[in-house]
Design a protein around this motif. Sequence first.
Motif, PDB file in Angstrom:
ATOM      1  N   PHE A 110      -4.338  32.615 -12.671  1.00 51.07           N
ATOM      2  CA  PHE A 110      -4.250  34.069 -12.623  1.00 51.07           C
ATOM      3  C   PHE A 110      -3.314  34.565 -13.709  1.00 51.07           C
ATOM      4  O   PHE A 110      -2.267  33.951 -13.965  1.00 51.07           O
ATOM      5  N   LEU A 111      -3.685  35.698 -14.316  1.00 49.98           N
ATOM      6  CA  LEU A 111      -2.779  36.311 -15.290  1.00 49.98           C
ATOM      7  C   LEU A 111      -2.854  37.829 -15.178  1.00 49.98           C
ATOM      8  O   LEU A 111      -3.859  38.394 -14.737  1.00 49.98           O
ATOM      9  N   LEU A 112      -1.759  38.467 -15.568  1.00 51.54           N
ATOM     10  CA  LEU A 112      -1.703  39.919 -15.656  1.00 51.54           C
ATOM     11  C   LEU A 112      -1.821  40.310 -17.121  1.00 51.54           C
ATOM     12  O   LEU A 112      -1.176  39.710 -17.982  1.00 51.54           O
ATOM     13  N   SER A 113      -2.643  41.309 -17.408  1.00 54.18           N
ATOM     14  CA  SER A 113      -2.713  41.836 -18.767  1.00 54.18           C
ATOM     15  C   SER A 113      -2.600  43.346 -18.680  1.00 54.18           C
ATOM     16  O   SER A 113      -3.054  43.957 -17.710  1.00 54.18           O
ATOM     17  N   THR A 114      -1.985  43.947 -19.699  1.00 57.40           N
ATOM     18  CA  THR A 114      -1.826  45.407 -19.657  1.00 57.40           C
ATOM     19  C   THR A 114      -2.072  46.023 -21.020  1.00 57.40           C
ATOM     20  O   THR A 114      -1.774  45.413 -22.055  1.00 57.40           O
ATOM     21  N   ASN A 115      -2.635  47.222 -21.000  1.00 53.35           N
ATOM     22  CA  ASN A 115      -2.638  48.042 -22.208  1.00 53.35           C
ATOM     23  C   ASN A 115      -1.583  49.134 -21.993  1.00 53.35           C
ATOM     24  O   ASN A 115      -0.619  48.937 -21.253  1.00 53.35           O
ATOM     25  N   ASP A 116      -1.731  50.307 -22.620  1.00 48.47           N
ATOM     26  CA  ASP A 116      -0.696  51.333 -22.489  1.00 48.47           C
ATOM     27  C   ASP A 116      -0.583  51.911 -21.083  1.00 48.47           C
ATOM     28  O   ASP A 116       0.477  52.406 -20.701  1.00 48.47           O
ATOM     29  N   LYS A 117      -1.668  51.856 -20.314  1.00 52.38           N
ATOM     30  CA  LYS A 117      -1.669  52.583 -19.037  1.00 52.38           C
ATOM     31  C   LYS A 117      -2.060  51.753 -17.814  1.00 52.38           C
ATOM     32  O   LYS A 117      -1.641  52.044 -16.706  1.00 52.38           O
ATOM     33  N   THR A 118      -2.898  50.737 -18.003  1.00 52.36           N
ATOM     34  CA  THR A 118      -3.502  50.050 -16.851  1.00 52.36           C
ATOM     35  C   THR A 118      -3.210  48.556 -16.884  1.00 52.36           C
ATOM     36  O   THR A 118      -3.403  47.909 -17.910  1.00 52.36           O
ATOM     37  N   ILE A 119      -2.750  48.025 -15.752  1.00 48.46           N
ATOM     38  CA  ILE A 119      -2.472  46.596 -15.619  1.00 48.46           C
ATOM     39  C   ILE A 119      -3.600  45.975 -14.796  1.00 48.46           C
ATOM     40  O   ILE A 119      -4.043  46.559 -13.805  1.00 48.46           O
ATOM     41  N   LYS A 120      -4.066  44.798 -15.222  1.00 46.77           N
ATOM     42  CA  LYS A 120      -5.143  44.127 -14.485  1.00 46.77           C
ATOM     43  C   LYS A 120      -4.725  42.699 -14.147  1.00 46.77           C
ATOM     44  O   LYS A 120      -4.089  42.026 -14.961  1.00 46.77           O
ATOM     45  N   LEU A 121      -5.105  42.277 -12.948  1.00 47.94           N
ATOM     46  CA  LEU A 121      -4.897  40.887 -12.521  1.00 47.94           C
ATOM     47  C   LEU A 121      -6.228  40.162 -12.672  1.00 47.94           C
ATOM     48  O   LEU A 121      -7.223  40.535 -12.042  1.00 47.94           O
ATOM     49  N   TRP A 122      -6.246  39.136 -13.517  1.00 46.50           N
ATOM     50  CA  TRP A 122      -7.476  38.386 -13.785  1.00 46.50           C
ATOM     51  C   TRP A 122      -7.418  37.006 -13.145  1.00 46.50           C
ATOM     52  O   TRP A 122      -6.375  36.350 -13.159  1.00 46.50           O
ATOM     53  N   LYS A 123      -8.550  36.604 -12.611  1.00 50.11           N
ATOM     54  CA  LYS A 123      -8.700  35.247 -12.080  1.00 50.11           C
ATOM     55  C   LYS A 123      -9.587  34.460 -13.035  1.00 50.11           C
ATOM     56  O   LYS A 123     -10.680  34.923 -13.395  1.00 50.11           O
ATOM     57  N   ILE A 124      -9.102  33.306 -13.470  1.00 54.21           N
ATOM     58  CA  ILE A 124      -9.896  32.449 -14.361  1.00 54.21           C
ATOM     59  C   ILE A 124     -10.228  31.180 -13.582  1.00 54.21           C
ATOM     60  O   ILE A 124      -9.327  30.426 -13.201  1.00 54.21           O
ATOM     61  N   SER A 125     -11.505  30.978 -13.315  1.00 57.59           N
ATOM     62  CA  SER A 125     -11.892  29.845 -12.470  1.00 57.59           C
ATOM     63  C   SER A 125     -13.066  29.088 -13.096  1.00 57.59           C
ATOM     64  O   SER A 125     -13.802  29.622 -13.927  1.00 57.59           O
ATOM     65  N   GLU A 126     -13.235  27.842 -12.670  1.00 51.72           N
ATOM     66  CA  GLU A 126     -14.298  26.973 -13.197  1.00 51.72           C
ATOM     67  C   GLU A 126     -15.399  26.790 -12.159  1.00 51.72           C
ATOM     68  O   GLU A 126     -15.126  26.750 -10.959  1.00 51.72           O
ATOM     69  N   ARG A 127     -16.634  26.697 -12.676  1.00 47.90           N
ATOM     70  CA  ARG A 127     -17.768  26.363 -11.794  1.00 47.90           C
ATOM     71  C   ARG A 127     -18.563  25.269 -12.448  1.00 47.90           C
ATOM     72  O   ARG A 127     -19.021  25.423 -13.587  1.00 47.90           O
ATOM     73  N   ASP A 128     -18.719  24.124 -11.770  1.00 51.00           N
ATOM     74  CA  ASP A 128     -19.546  23.062 -12.346  1.00 51.00           C
ATOM     75  C   ASP A 128     -20.625  22.589 -11.374  1.00 51.00           C
ATOM     76  O   ASP A 128     -21.254  21.568 -11.574  1.00 51.00           O
ATOM     77  N   LYS A 129     -20.816  23.372 -10.267  1.00 41.45           N
ATOM     78  CA  LYS A 129     -21.886  23.051  -9.319  1.00 41.45           C
ATOM     79  C   LYS A 129     -22.588  24.337  -8.916  1.00 41.45           C
ATOM     80  O   LYS A 129     -21.982  25.399  -8.912  1.00 41.45           O
ATOM     81  N   ARG A 130     -23.886  24.210  -8.594  1.00 43.19           N
ATOM     82  CA  ARG A 130     -24.577  25.390  -8.073  1.00 43.19           C
ATOM     83  C   ARG A 130     -25.453  24.964  -6.896  1.00 43.19           C
ATOM     84  O   ARG A 130     -25.912  23.819  -6.819  1.00 43.19           O
ATOM     85  N   PRO A 169     -11.864  40.340 -12.783  1.00 46.25           N
ATOM     86  CA  PRO A 169     -10.698  41.176 -12.453  1.00 46.25           C
ATOM     87  C   PRO A 169     -10.530  41.280 -10.939  1.00 46.25           C
ATOM     88  O   PRO A 169     -11.423  41.767 -10.249  1.00 46.25           O
ATOM     89  N   ARG A 170      -9.410  40.811 -10.409  1.00 47.02           N
ATOM     90  CA  ARG A 170      -9.192  40.834  -8.953  1.00 47.02           C
ATOM     91  C   ARG A 170      -8.468  42.092  -8.496  1.00 47.02           C
ATOM     92  O   ARG A 170      -8.620  42.528  -7.367  1.00 47.02           O
ATOM     93  N   ARG A 171      -7.596  42.633  -9.337  1.00 45.70           N
ATOM     94  CA  ARG A 171      -6.865  43.848  -8.983  1.00 45.70           C
ATOM     95  C   ARG A 171      -6.717  44.703 -10.237  1.00 45.70           C
ATOM     96  O   ARG A 171      -6.535  44.179 -11.331  1.00 45.70           O
ATOM     97  N   ILE A 172      -6.765  46.016 -10.044  1.00 48.63           N
ATOM     98  CA  ILE A 172      -6.498  46.946 -11.153  1.00 48.63           C
ATOM     99  C   ILE A 172      -5.401  47.901 -10.697  1.00 48.63           C
ATOM    100  O   ILE A 172      -5.540  48.601  -9.689  1.00 48.63           O
ATOM    101  N   PHE A 173      -4.296  47.871 -11.416  1.00 48.67           N
ATOM    102  CA  PHE A 173      -3.125  48.688 -11.077  1.00 48.67           C
ATOM    103  C   PHE A 173      -3.067  49.841 -12.088  1.00 48.67           C
ATOM    104  O   PHE A 173      -2.668  49.646 -13.233  1.00 48.67           O
ATOM    105  N   ALA A 174      -3.488  51.021 -11.650  1.00 48.22           N
ATOM    106  CA  ALA A 174      -3.629  52.129 -12.605  1.00 48.22           C
ATOM    107  C   ALA A 174      -2.857  53.356 -12.132  1.00 48.22           C
ATOM    108  O   ALA A 174      -2.340  53.414 -11.004  1.00 48.22           O
ATOM    109  N   ASN A 175      -2.776  54.351 -13.014  1.00 52.95           N
ATOM    110  CA  ASN A 175      -2.266  55.700 -12.708  1.00 52.95           C
ATOM    111  C   ASN A 175      -0.811  55.737 -12.244  1.00 52.95           C
ATOM    112  O   ASN A 175      -0.424  56.623 -11.495  1.00 52.95           O
TER     113      ASN A 175
END
Length: 448
Positions: A110-130, A169-175
């Motif tokens: 998981f990582l947080l990234s932000t621009n000037d106004k909005t912070i986002k929590l991203w989940k980075i996951s792997e899939r190798d089966k379906r 994107p798991r969470r968006i922290f805005a406004n």
Amino acid sequence: MAGVGGGNDFQWCFSQVKGAIDEDVAEADIISTVEFNYSGDLLATGDKGGRVVIFQREQESKNRPHSRGEYNVYSTFQSHEPEFDYLKSLEIEEKINKIRWLPQQNAAHFLLSTNDKTIKLWKISERDKRAEGYNLKDEEGRLRGDPFRITSLRVPVLMPMDLMVEASPRRIFANAHTYHINSISVNSDHETYLSADDLRINLWHLEITDRSFNIVDIKPANMEELTEVITAAECHPHQCNVFVYSSSKGTIRLCDMRAAALCDRHTKFFEEPEDPSSRSFFSEIISSISDVKFSHSGRYMMTRDYLSVKVWDLNMENRPVETYQVHEYLRSKLCSLYENDCIFDKFECCWNGSDSAIMTGSYNNFFRMFDRSTRRDITLEASRESSKPRALLKPRKVCTGGKRKKDEISVDSLDFNKKILHTAWHPKENIIAVAATNNLYIFQDKIN
């Protein structure tokens, strides 16, 4: 000069460079932040085009025991898009200001990234089966015609597939910010984080997106009385109630959230008295702090202003315990740096894993390292000229006047468009990442 970086006598050598060689650099490709995760196996960069690129360190191969894992692209995704604030008639650019990793709790990252106004929590996951063998869907995923014709039940099975890395994107922290966000910092409780803009600092819970607590507000009732702004903020690495923030006046305030809900009144105030003899028109501009970082131990903090890096002991507020000049030769050039706006560049700084050395950037694609125990320093250059595999980095020297020696570069021939604002140091090893415009250089210590 060997030895800066870990106490042992070693030299830095080239490992990798990422990014296009083109002379014409697209604005969107300029790297705006660099960050290793807690293990150092992942390295994230954000750029002015709102993209996040994550590099993963390859496992060391048994066939080549002396080769250490290189970083290769693991995932690329668009984190932020350009937006428009219709109330204020302002464009909100997509540029990624900061990336902060969360400690890994499971297989996903998981990582947080932000621009000037909005912070986002991203989940980075792997899939190798379906899953295959559904009852109501065919192999292409389309629904079967008449479900009543199905006479037997199949149990779906998981089949291997090519590895897919998904970013969601798991969470968006805005406004929550009226002004531009300059810092985000994950707290040591791993549940909360803070975000800072020019006048306010907010405390968020990672699970709650619709509200945050305003913990610092320095906005005056009358904006004409505004004398300083917040330039950076960071949580203490071990004490979840303590954080610091720096100001454009060159001061640092340490706050304790146990003392009050609103931390407008600081607990400690760090400021170095100004030498009246060196005061000039530019004094206030160059004393503005562009970055503040706690040491991993939590005992010290480091601040970067335009010309120097200072290390402060949290127990001593009246002056720093160490001061390192980054590019003192530019003091005589401040007038032209003011005219071309370079004097407002925001350089970052970083600690090595053991807090024994520090690194920060300069102009002409130079970056500086300082060994805290020996007080030795070195200037190195991130350039494609020395980008042969395992090539040793030669120390660079800047000549300020008089006769120039063979390997020196004159201060008048420095390229101020080539600047290293963003650097990162692997948390456990001597591997560094240096962002030079649209290229990411990775250097490591030479294995003898």
